[in-house]
Design a protein around this motif. Structure first.
Motif, PDB file in Angstrom:
ATOM      1  N   ASP A 181     -11.938  10.747  37.816  1.00  0.00           N
ATOM      2  CA  ASP A 181     -12.150  11.316  39.157  1.00  0.00           C
ATOM      3  C   ASP A 181     -13.547  11.007  39.701  1.00  0.00           C
ATOM      4  OD1 ASP A 181      -9.608  12.305  39.113  1.00  0.00           O
ATOM      5  OD2 ASP A 181     -10.181  14.381  38.640  1.00  0.00           O
ATOM      6  N   ALA A 182     -14.495  10.940  38.796  1.00  0.00           N
ATOM      7  CA  ALA A 182     -15.886  10.706  39.215  1.00  0.00           C
ATOM      8  C   ALA A 182     -16.101   9.273  39.701  1.00  0.00           C
ATOM      9  CB  ALA A 182     -16.833  11.005  38.056  1.00  0.00           C
ATOM     10  N   ARG A 183     -15.180   8.401  39.333  1.00  0.00           N
ATOM     11  CA  ARG A 183     -15.235   6.983  39.717  1.00  0.00           C
ATOM     12  C   ARG A 183     -16.616   6.381  39.398  1.00  0.00           C
ATOM     13  NH1 ARG A 183     -10.534   6.107  41.667  1.00  0.00           N
ATOM     14  NH2 ARG A 183      -9.435   7.556  43.030  1.00  0.00           N
ATOM     15  N   VAL A 184     -17.039   6.649  38.170  1.00  0.00           N
ATOM     16  CA  VAL A 184     -18.342   6.122  37.755  1.00  0.00           C
ATOM     17  C   VAL A 184     -18.219   4.627  37.451  1.00  0.00           C
ATOM     18  CG1 VAL A 184     -19.187   8.303  36.835  1.00  0.00           C
ATOM     19  CG2 VAL A 184     -17.908   6.774  35.347  1.00  0.00           C
ATOM     20  N   HIS A 185     -19.355   3.975  37.382  1.00  0.00           N
ATOM     21  CA  HIS A 185     -19.405   2.549  37.060  1.00  0.00           C
ATOM     22  C   HIS A 185     -18.842   2.326  35.650  1.00  0.00           C
ATOM     23  CE1 HIS A 185     -21.230  -1.388  36.108  1.00  0.00           C
ATOM     24  NE2 HIS A 185     -21.200  -1.583  37.422  1.00  0.00           N
ATOM     25  N   VAL A 186     -18.267   1.160  35.447  1.00  0.00           N
ATOM     26  CA  VAL A 186     -17.664   0.844  34.136  1.00  0.00           C
ATOM     27  C   VAL A 186     -18.665   1.032  33.002  1.00  0.00           C
ATOM     28  CG1 VAL A 186     -16.651  -1.001  32.712  1.00  0.00           C
ATOM     29  CG2 VAL A 186     -15.962  -0.750  35.096  1.00  0.00           C
ATOM     30  N   ARG A 187     -19.892   0.599  33.219  1.00  0.00           N
ATOM     31  CA  ARG A 187     -20.924   0.738  32.181  1.00  0.00           C
ATOM     32  C   ARG A 187     -21.168   2.208  31.829  1.00  0.00           C
ATOM     33  NH1 ARG A 187     -22.486  -2.740  28.747  1.00  0.00           N
ATOM     34  NH2 ARG A 187     -22.711  -4.332  30.354  1.00  0.00           N
ATOM     35  N   GLN A 188     -21.192   3.059  32.861  1.00  0.00           N
ATOM     36  CA  GLN A 188     -21.379   4.500  32.653  1.00  0.00           C
ATOM     37  C   GLN A 188     -20.192   5.078  31.894  1.00  0.00           C
ATOM     38  OE1 GLN A 188     -24.307   5.977  33.891  1.00  0.00           O
ATOM     39  NE2 GLN A 188     -23.731   7.648  32.550  1.00  0.00           N
ATOM     40  N   GLN A 189     -18.995   4.602  32.263  1.00  0.00           N
ATOM     41  CA  GLN A 189     -17.767   5.050  31.608  1.00  0.00           C
ATOM     42  C   GLN A 189     -17.799   4.708  30.112  1.00  0.00           C
ATOM     43  OE1 GLN A 189     -13.880   3.247  32.707  1.00  0.00           O
ATOM     44  NE2 GLN A 189     -13.551   5.147  33.864  1.00  0.00           N
ATOM     45  N   GLN A 190     -18.279   3.510  29.815  1.00  0.00           N
ATOM     46  CA  GLN A 190     -18.377   3.080  28.413  1.00  0.00           C
ATOM     47  C   GLN A 190     -19.344   3.963  27.628  1.00  0.00           C
ATOM     48  OE1 GLN A 190     -19.503  -1.004  29.055  1.00  0.00           O
ATOM     49  NE2 GLN A 190     -17.389  -1.769  28.858  1.00  0.00           N
ATOM     50  N   LEU A 191     -20.442   4.350  28.295  1.00  0.00           N
ATOM     51  CA  LEU A 191     -21.429   5.226  27.636  1.00  0.00           C
ATOM     52  C   LEU A 191     -20.829   6.600  27.327  1.00  0.00           C
ATOM     53  CD1 LEU A 191     -24.686   4.369  29.636  1.00  0.00           C
ATOM     54  CD2 LEU A 191     -24.217   3.874  27.230  1.00  0.00           C
ATOM     55  N   TYR A 192     -20.036   7.137  28.270  1.00  0.00           N
ATOM     56  CA  TYR A 192     -19.371   8.428  28.038  1.00  0.00           C
ATOM     57  C   TYR A 192     -18.433   8.321  26.837  1.00  0.00           C
ATOM     58  CZ  TYR A 192     -20.904  10.270  32.600  1.00  0.00           C
ATOM     59  OH  TYR A 192     -21.659  10.719  33.654  1.00  0.00           O
ATOM     60  N   MET A 193     -17.673   7.227  26.794  1.00  0.00           N
ATOM     61  CA  MET A 193     -16.713   7.047  25.696  1.00  0.00           C
ATOM     62  C   MET A 193     -17.432   6.903  24.356  1.00  0.00           C
ATOM     63  SD  MET A 193     -13.871   4.523  27.421  1.00  0.00           S
ATOM     64  CE  MET A 193     -13.053   4.979  28.965  1.00  0.00           C
ATOM     65  N   LEU A 194     -18.544   6.178  24.375  1.00  0.00           N
ATOM     66  CA  LEU A 194     -19.324   6.018  23.146  1.00  0.00           C
ATOM     67  C   LEU A 194     -19.895   7.352  22.666  1.00  0.00           C
ATOM     68  CD1 LEU A 194     -21.213   2.651  23.749  1.00  0.00           C
ATOM     69  CD2 LEU A 194     -19.666   3.179  21.850  1.00  0.00           C
ATOM     70  N   SER A 195     -20.274   8.215  23.626  1.00  0.00           N
ATOM     71  CA  SER A 195     -20.818   9.525  23.231  1.00  0.00           C
ATOM     72  C   SER A 195     -19.724  10.368  22.558  1.00  0.00           C
ATOM     73  CB  SER A 195     -21.420  10.264  24.430  1.00  0.00           C
ATOM     74  OG  SER A 195     -20.422  10.682  25.323  1.00  0.00           O
ATOM     75  N   LEU A 196     -18.480  10.247  23.031  1.00  0.00           N
ATOM     76  CA  LEU A 196     -17.370  10.942  22.379  1.00  0.00           C
ATOM     77  C   LEU A 196     -17.121  10.370  20.985  1.00  0.00           C
ATOM     78  CD1 LEU A 196     -14.567  11.527  25.060  1.00  0.00           C
ATOM     79  CD2 LEU A 196     -15.809  13.250  23.772  1.00  0.00           C
ATOM     80  N   PHE A 197     -17.200   9.052  20.884  1.00  0.00           N
ATOM     81  CA  PHE A 197     -17.042   8.387  19.590  1.00  0.00           C
ATOM     82  C   PHE A 197     -18.124   8.875  18.618  1.00  0.00           C
ATOM     83  CE2 PHE A 197     -18.369   4.717  16.917  1.00  0.00           C
ATOM     84  CZ  PHE A 197     -17.261   4.677  16.085  1.00  0.00           C
ATOM     85  N   ASN A 198     -19.357   9.014  19.109  1.00  0.00           N
ATOM     86  CA  ASN A 198     -20.453   9.510  18.267  1.00  0.00           C
ATOM     87  C   ASN A 198     -20.191  10.939  17.797  1.00  0.00           C
ATOM     88  OD1 ASN A 198     -21.940   7.162  18.377  1.00  0.00           O
ATOM     89  ND2 ASN A 198     -23.087   7.769  20.198  1.00  0.00           N
ATOM     90  N   CYS A 199     -19.568  11.744  18.657  1.00  0.00           N
ATOM     91  CA  CYS A 199     -19.221  13.123  18.280  1.00  0.00           C
ATOM     92  C   CYS A 199     -18.303  13.143  17.064  1.00  0.00           C
ATOM     93  CB  CYS A 199     -18.526  13.838  19.436  1.00  0.00           C
ATOM     94  SG  CYS A 199     -19.629  14.405  20.723  1.00  0.00           S
ATOM     95  N   VAL A 200     -17.268  12.283  17.092  1.00  0.00           N
ATOM     96  CA  VAL A 200     -16.307  12.301  15.977  1.00  0.00           C
ATOM     97  C   VAL A 200     -16.929  11.736  14.706  1.00  0.00           C
ATOM     98  CG1 VAL A 200     -14.247  12.252  17.455  1.00  0.00           C
ATOM     99  CG2 VAL A 200     -15.175  10.117  16.609  1.00  0.00           C
ATOM    100  N   THR A 201     -17.813  10.736  14.828  1.00  0.00           N
ATOM    101  CA  THR A 201     -18.443  10.194  13.617  1.00  0.00           C
ATOM    102  C   THR A 201     -19.402  11.222  13.000  1.00  0.00           C
ATOM    103  OG1 THR A 201     -20.108   9.080  14.991  1.00  0.00           O
ATOM    104  CG2 THR A 201     -18.234   7.763  14.252  1.00  0.00           C
ATOM    105  N   ARG A 202     -20.085  12.001  13.862  1.00  0.00           N
ATOM    106  CA  ARG A 202     -20.971  13.061  13.339  1.00  0.00           C
ATOM    107  C   ARG A 202     -20.161  14.121  12.596  1.00  0.00           C
ATOM    108  NH1 ARG A 202     -23.833  12.686  18.213  1.00  0.00           N
ATOM    109  NH2 ARG A 202     -22.918  14.620  18.977  1.00  0.00           N
ATOM    110  N   LEU A 203     -18.983  14.458  13.145  1.00  0.00           N
ATOM    111  CA  LEU A 203     -18.110  15.438  12.479  1.00  0.00           C
ATOM    112  C   LEU A 203     -17.659  14.913  11.121  1.00  0.00           C
ATOM    113  CD1 LEU A 203     -15.778  16.883  15.272  1.00  0.00           C
ATOM    114  CD2 LEU A 203     -17.266  18.190  13.756  1.00  0.00           C
ATOM    115  N   MET A 204     -17.319  13.632  11.065  1.00  0.00           N
ATOM    116  CA  MET A 204     -16.914  13.029   9.787  1.00  0.00           C
ATOM    117  C   MET A 204     -18.035  13.126   8.764  1.00  0.00           C
ATOM    118  SD  MET A 204     -14.816   9.697  11.183  1.00  0.00           S
ATOM    119  CE  MET A 204     -14.782   8.868   9.584  1.00  0.00           C
TER     120      MET A 204
END
Length: 209
Positions: free
Chosen positions: A26-49
Motif C-alpha cells: 500500500d505504501a508503494r515504496v521504491h523497490v530498494r526500500q521494499q527489499q530492505l524491509y524484507m531483509l529486516s524480516l529475514f534478519n528477525c527470523v535468523t536472530r530467533l534461530m
C-alpha cells in the motif's frame, strides 16, 4: 511478528506477516526500500534461530530452500510464502526446545525430591529457589508434564519409601514417619491410610503375617 512466531498459533503468525506485506504494498515504496524491509524480516527470523539454537538443517529441508530467500527478496508474493513457511518451522522448533527444557527442569525437580524427601520443610518454594523458577509457573509445568501436583508427587515418594522401610526394617512407626519427612506420627498414619486403606502398623502385620 516476533511474539507471534514465538508463541503462535499459526493464525497469529499469518496475520502480522500478511499485514506487513499489505502495508508495504500500500505504501508503494521504491523497490530498494521494499527489499530492505524484507531483509529486516529475514534478519528477525535468523536472530530467533540463533536465540533458540535452531540450525538451518532443523528449519530447512535443503540448503536450496534456505537460499531461496535471495530469489524471493523484492518479490512480495514469493517472499510472503517463504517467510510464512520459515516462521511456522521456527515456531515448531521453539516449541520443541521449550518442551525439552521444561522436561529437563521437571526431571531435576524429581531428582531433588528423591534426595530431600526426608526434609519435613521440603516445599515448592524450596525447589523453585534451587531451579530459579516462580512457584506458580513450576506448579503448572509440573502438573502438565507428570499429570499430578507437586504435593501429590512428594506424598507418593514419601509413602513408597515408608512402605520399603515397613517391609525391610523393624523401625517403629514414628521413626519411619520421621525418616520419610513427617514430623507427626498421627498425620503420617492418616496420609498412609488414605493412600493404602490401612494403617502403617496393620500394613506391616499383613506383610509379616
Amino acid at each position: 511478528f516476533i511474539t507471534a512466531v514465538k508463541f503462535g498459533p499459526e493464525e497469529k503468525i499469518r496475520e502480522p506477516i500478511h499485514s506487513l506485506m499489505t502495508r508495504m504494498d500500500d505504501a508503494r515504496v521504491h523497490v530498494r526500500q521494499q527489499q530492505l524491509y524484507m531483509l529486516s524480516l529475514f534478519n528477525c527470523v535468523t536472530r530467533l534461530m540463533q536465540q533458540y539454537d535452531l540450525t538451518t538443517r532443523e528449519i530447512f529441508d535443503t540448503e536450496k530452500q534456505y537460499l531461496d530467500i535471495q530469489a524471493a527478496i523484492g518479490k512480495p508474493e514469493k517472499f510472503e510464502s517463504w517467510i510464512l513457511g520459515v516462521s511456522f518451522r521456527i515456531h515448531e522448533g521453539i516449541n520443541r526446545e521449550r518442551d525439552n527444557t521444561t522436561k529437563k527442569v521437571i526431571l531435576e525437580a524429581r531428582r531433588y525430591v528423591e534426595n530431600h524427601y526426608q526434609d519435613p520443610s521440603l516445599s515448592v518454594e524450596m525447589i523453585c529457589r534451587e531451579l530459579h523458577m516462580s512457584p506458580a509457573y513450576f506448579s503448572t509445568m509440573f502438573r502438565k508434564v507428570t499429570g499430578q501436583t507437586y504435593i501429590a508427587y512428594l506424598t507418593e515418594v514419601r509413602l513408597q519409601k515408608a512402605v520399603e522401610l515397613l517391609n525391610e526394617t523393624d523401625d517403629k512407626t514414628y521413626v519411619i514417619a520421621q525418616k520419610v519427612g513427617y514430623q507427626e506420627q498421627n498425620y503420617f498414619s492418616y496420609v498412609f491410610k488414605k493412600r493404602f486403606g490401612i494403617s502403617p502398623t496393620k500394613y506391616r502385620g499383613t506383610q509379616n503375617g
